[in-house]
Scaffold this motif. Structure first.
Motif, PDB file in Angstrom:
ATOM      1  N   GLU A 148      -6.499   2.414   1.991  1.00 57.19           N
ATOM      2  CA  GLU A 148      -6.980   3.288   3.054  1.00 57.19           C
ATOM      3  C   GLU A 148      -5.968   4.414   3.250  1.00 57.19           C
ATOM      4  OE1 GLU A 148      -9.155  -0.254   5.629  1.00 57.19           O
ATOM      5  OE2 GLU A 148      -7.626   1.025   6.530  1.00 57.19           O
ATOM      6  N   GLY A 149      -6.488   5.639   3.338  1.00 52.79           N
ATOM      7  CA  GLY A 149      -5.602   6.767   3.582  1.00 52.79           C
ATOM      8  C   GLY A 149      -4.658   7.050   2.440  1.00 52.79           C
ATOM      9  N   MET A 150      -5.030   6.671   1.219  1.00 54.36           N
ATOM     10  CA  MET A 150      -4.122   6.845   0.089  1.00 54.36           C
ATOM     11  C   MET A 150      -3.969   8.321  -0.243  1.00 54.36           C
ATOM     12  SD  MET A 150      -4.340   5.054  -3.640  1.00 54.36           S
ATOM     13  CE  MET A 150      -5.933   5.766  -4.014  1.00 54.36           C
ATOM     14  N   VAL A 151      -2.736   8.728  -0.484  1.00 61.34           N
ATOM     15  CA  VAL A 151      -2.444  10.108  -0.862  1.00 61.34           C
ATOM     16  C   VAL A 151      -2.016  10.106  -2.317  1.00 61.34           C
ATOM     17  CG1 VAL A 151      -1.018  12.120  -0.422  1.00 61.34           C
ATOM     18  CG2 VAL A 151      -1.723  10.653   1.475  1.00 61.34           C
ATOM     19  N   LEU A 177      15.806   0.700  -5.139  1.00 58.10           N
ATOM     20  CA  LEU A 177      15.219  -0.547  -5.646  1.00 58.10           C
ATOM     21  C   LEU A 177      13.715  -0.594  -5.384  1.00 58.10           C
ATOM     22  CD1 LEU A 177      16.707  -4.084  -5.416  1.00 58.10           C
ATOM     23  CD2 LEU A 177      14.392  -3.712  -4.578  1.00 58.10           C
ATOM     24  N   ILE A 178      13.301  -0.235  -4.187  1.00 58.17           N
ATOM     25  CA  ILE A 178      11.883  -0.290  -3.838  1.00 58.17           C
ATOM     26  C   ILE A 178      11.075   0.716  -4.647  1.00 58.17           C
ATOM     27  CG2 ILE A 178      10.214   0.155  -1.981  1.00 58.17           C
ATOM     28  CD1 ILE A 178      12.313  -1.018  -0.036  1.00 58.17           C
ATOM     29  N   LEU A 179      11.576   1.933  -4.773  1.00 57.90           N
ATOM     30  CA  LEU A 179      10.829   2.957  -5.502  1.00 57.90           C
ATOM     31  C   LEU A 179      10.765   2.654  -7.000  1.00 57.90           C
ATOM     32  CD1 LEU A 179      11.989   6.229  -3.711  1.00 57.90           C
ATOM     33  CD2 LEU A 179       9.694   5.230  -3.709  1.00 57.90           C
ATOM     34  N   LEU A 180      11.873   2.212  -7.573  1.00 57.76           N
ATOM     35  CA  LEU A 180      11.863   1.884  -8.999  1.00 57.76           C
ATOM     36  C   LEU A 180      11.013   0.640  -9.250  1.00 57.76           C
ATOM     37  CD1 LEU A 180      12.957   2.831 -11.698  1.00 57.76           C
ATOM     38  CD2 LEU A 180      14.953   1.358 -11.353  1.00 57.76           C
ATOM     39  N   GLY A 181      11.108  -0.337  -8.344  1.00 57.86           N
ATOM     40  CA  GLY A 181      10.291  -1.540  -8.489  1.00 57.86           C
ATOM     41  C   GLY A 181       8.809  -1.239  -8.393  1.00 57.86           C
ATOM     42  N   PHE A 182       8.425  -0.318  -7.520  1.00 56.98           N
ATOM     43  CA  PHE A 182       7.016   0.027  -7.355  1.00 56.98           C
ATOM     44  C   PHE A 182       6.502   0.808  -8.557  1.00 56.98           C
ATOM     45  CE2 PHE A 182       3.482   2.668  -6.040  1.00 56.98           C
ATOM     46  CZ  PHE A 182       2.716   1.827  -5.250  1.00 56.98           C
ATOM     47  N   TRP A 183       7.144   1.934  -8.869  1.00 58.74           N
ATOM     48  CA  TRP A 183       6.588   2.826  -9.886  1.00 58.74           C
ATOM     49  C   TRP A 183       6.723   2.286 -11.304  1.00 58.74           C
ATOM     50  CZ3 TRP A 183       3.153   5.850  -8.210  1.00 58.74           C
ATOM     51  CH2 TRP A 183       3.257   6.473  -6.966  1.00 58.74           C
ATOM     52  N   ARG A 184       7.607   1.302 -11.507  1.00 58.10           N
ATOM     53  CA  ARG A 184       7.703   0.702 -12.832  1.00 58.10           C
ATOM     54  C   ARG A 184       7.079  -0.697 -12.866  1.00 58.10           C
ATOM     55  NH1 ARG A 184       7.116   2.388 -17.509  1.00 58.10           N
ATOM     56  NH2 ARG A 184       6.312   0.295 -17.347  1.00 58.10           N
ATOM     57  N   GLY A 185       6.695  -1.215 -11.716  1.00 52.76           N
ATOM     58  CA  GLY A 185       6.078  -2.537 -11.685  1.00 52.76           C
ATOM     59  C   GLY A 185       7.018  -3.631 -12.145  1.00 52.76           C
ATOM     60  N   PHE A 186       8.313  -3.492 -11.826  1.00 51.36           N
ATOM     61  CA  PHE A 186       9.292  -4.472 -12.269  1.00 51.36           C
ATOM     62  C   PHE A 186       9.234  -5.738 -11.408  1.00 51.36           C
ATOM     63  CE2 PHE A 186      12.216  -1.117 -14.256  1.00 51.36           C
ATOM     64  CZ  PHE A 186      11.795  -1.441 -15.542  1.00 51.36           C
ATOM     65  N   GLN A 204       0.833  -1.188   0.000  1.00 52.94           N
ATOM     66  CA  GLN A 204       0.000   0.000   0.000  1.00 52.94           C
ATOM     67  C   GLN A 204       0.880   1.254   0.000  1.00 52.94           C
ATOM     68  OE1 GLN A 204      -3.042  -0.040   2.985  1.00 52.94           O
ATOM     69  NE2 GLN A 204      -3.462  -2.213   2.741  1.00 52.94           N
ATOM     70  N   LEU A 205       0.342   2.300  -0.589  1.00 58.66           N
ATOM     71  CA  LEU A 205       1.102   3.531  -0.744  1.00 58.66           C
ATOM     72  C   LEU A 205       1.526   4.100   0.608  1.00 58.66           C
ATOM     73  CD1 LEU A 205       2.103   5.347  -3.048  1.00 58.66           C
ATOM     74  CD2 LEU A 205       0.131   6.800  -2.633  1.00 58.66           C
ATOM     75  N   GLN A 206       0.671   3.989   1.606  1.00 59.99           N
ATOM     76  CA  GLN A 206       1.023   4.506   2.929  1.00 59.99           C
ATOM     77  C   GLN A 206       2.210   3.744   3.511  1.00 59.99           C
ATOM     78  OE1 GLN A 206      -2.973   3.511   4.302  1.00 59.99           O
ATOM     79  NE2 GLN A 206      -2.073   2.358   5.998  1.00 59.99           N
ATOM     80  N   HIS A 207       2.301   2.449   3.220  1.00 65.24           N
ATOM     81  CA  HIS A 207       3.438   1.663   3.684  1.00 65.24           C
ATOM     82  C   HIS A 207       4.692   1.963   2.879  1.00 65.24           C
ATOM     83  CE1 HIS A 207       0.648  -1.512   5.703  1.00 65.24           C
ATOM     84  NE2 HIS A 207       0.859  -0.458   6.470  1.00 65.24           N
ATOM     85  N   LEU A 244       5.317  -5.158  -4.945  1.00 60.15           N
ATOM     86  CA  LEU A 244       5.588  -3.870  -5.587  1.00 60.15           C
ATOM     87  C   LEU A 244       4.753  -3.741  -6.859  1.00 60.15           C
ATOM     88  CD1 LEU A 244       9.493  -3.833  -5.251  1.00 60.15           C
ATOM     89  CD2 LEU A 244       7.818  -2.737  -3.745  1.00 60.15           C
ATOM     90  N   ARG A 245       4.728  -4.782  -7.643  1.00 63.51           N
ATOM     91  CA  ARG A 245       3.985  -4.784  -8.907  1.00 63.51           C
ATOM     92  C   ARG A 245       2.483  -4.680  -8.659  1.00 63.51           C
ATOM     93  NH1 ARG A 245       5.860  -6.378 -13.963  1.00 63.51           N
ATOM     94  NH2 ARG A 245       4.466  -7.533 -15.350  1.00 63.51           N
ATOM     95  N   ARG A 246       1.994  -5.460  -7.686  1.00 67.81           N
ATOM     96  CA  ARG A 246       0.564  -5.427  -7.350  1.00 67.81           C
ATOM     97  C   ARG A 246       0.197  -4.106  -6.688  1.00 67.81           C
ATOM     98  NH1 ARG A 246      -2.579  -9.358  -4.267  1.00 67.81           N
ATOM     99  NH2 ARG A 246      -4.211  -8.604  -5.648  1.00 67.81           N
ATOM    100  N   GLY A 247       1.111  -3.578  -5.886  1.00 67.53           N
ATOM    101  CA  GLY A 247       0.835  -2.300  -5.240  1.00 67.53           C
ATOM    102  C   GLY A 247       0.663  -1.187  -6.249  1.00 67.53           C
ATOM    103  N   PHE A 248       1.544  -1.149  -7.245  1.00 68.56           N
ATOM    104  CA  PHE A 248       1.410  -0.114  -8.268  1.00 68.56           C
ATOM    105  C   PHE A 248       0.134  -0.315  -9.080  1.00 68.56           C
ATOM    106  CE2 PHE A 248       1.759   1.188 -12.678  1.00 68.56           C
ATOM    107  CZ  PHE A 248       1.960   2.552 -12.514  1.00 68.56           C
ATOM    108  N   ALA A 249      -0.152  -1.564  -9.474  1.00 69.38           N
ATOM    109  CA  ALA A 249      -1.341  -1.834 -10.286  1.00 69.38           C
ATOM    110  C   ALA A 249      -2.608  -1.429  -9.545  1.00 69.38           C
ATOM    111  CB  ALA A 249      -1.402  -3.315 -10.670  1.00 69.38           C
TER     112      ALA A 249
END
Length: 312
Positions: free
Chosen positions: A300-303, A141-150, A105-108, A260-265
């Protein structure tokens, strides 16, 4: 190894090759089957593991057996009607919901990155280079993995020569091969710079701090702060992610790199992306694959941080 063998080996992904070897060993050594196999023995093998192994695992075992027989010049017993009908019956009598990784989740994500930012500041102030490098690497790694869904293997195969990052603008990544690129044609991925949780700035700060100019982007760091010449192994990404989340106070046992991939999707879906745009951005070829990654319930609480990348 001859040139022919080298090209044949390159046609199969390393992970697939390892999985196939393990599957053949399970059939022949653990279960006691004989190769070449008959349709009857393959069907008995399926029955012996029905309800114990998942349908997907059984299908992988059949694929390994099919590949072995084909490569050795034998008829493929897995194509026999008896085997197909047996698998269909197992699927009917042992239905199971496919396990999915928990979406990050984005908050996490914000919580984890804030903690890594703090670790970086403290390590720099205390001149603890190993901790500084690890925190910078993990954040990128975490940010690139999330925003690119790698996927984890894609993150581990990133090469600095194939990445172009411009602060405040965006990042372009070329992958010569990936799971969805069956023809090995290569694909270019882009992501924009963000005001918060920016993968571009995190990447630039990581390679600058590590003084990297070529080779793998993400590497191991030993306790003295020495960087490995080799890229991280895909299997090391899950413990790396979980450790970073745990240090930030997040229950991490249900998270994997697919999180990361599911979180971005899921974030994209809840932010109003249409499915076609999401599929194009992440690289899914069919709608079924995309829907497996989209969490139905909203965060929940997504910004909201940014709209869809400009390229979309």
């Amino acid at each position: 190894m001859s040139d022919l063998d080298r090209y044949l080996q390159a046609a199969t992904r390393d992970n697939t090759r390892r999985s196939y070897r393990a599957a053949i060993a399970h059939f022949e050594v653990t279960w006691g089957g004989f190769l070449p196999a008959t349709a009857e023995s393959v069907a008995r093998y399926l029955v012996a593991h029905a309800g114990v192994l998942s349908i997907n695992t059984l299908k992988l075992r059949l694929s390994a057996l099919a590949q072995w027989h084909s490569s050795q010049g034998f008829a493929d017993p897995t194509k026999a009607p008896l085997v197909r009908k047996t698998l269909k019956g197992i699927r009917a009598l042992h239905p199971a919901q496919e396990k999915q990784a928990e979406p990050l989740q984005l908050q996490h994500l914000e919580q984890a990155v804030a903690w890594l930012d703090q670790e970086i500041s403290e390590a720099r102030a205390q001149q603890k280079r190993p901790q500084l490098l690890k925190a910078c690497r993990d954040r990128a790694l975490i940010l690139l993995g999330f925003w690119r869904g790698f996927r984890s293997d894609e993150l581990c195969r990133l090469e600095i020569e194939h990445v172009q990052a411009r602060a405040g603008k965006g990042i372009t990544v070329y992958l010569p091969r990936s799971k969805g690129d069956r023809e090995n044609l290569g694909k270019t991925y882009q992501a924009p710079a963000l005001l918060k949780l920016c993968p571009v700035q995190a990447y630039i700060e990581w390679i600058t701090e590590a003084a990297l100019v070529r080779g793998p982007v993400f590497r191991g760091v030993d306790r003295w702060g020495h960087l490995s010449e080799e890229g991280l192994h895909a299997n090391s990404v899950i413990p790396l992610l979980r450790q970073a989340l745990k240090r930030a106070g997040i229950e991490a046992e249900h998270y994997t790199t697919h999180s990361l991939r599911r979180g971005f999707a899921t974030w994209a879906n809840q932010s109003g992306w249409d499915l076609k745009s999401l599929m194009s951005y992440v690289g899914w070829k069919d709608m079924k694959s995309a829907m497996r990654y989209v969490e139905a319930s909203p965060f929940e609480g997504m910004v909201r941080i940014t709209d869809k990348p400009p390229s979309l």
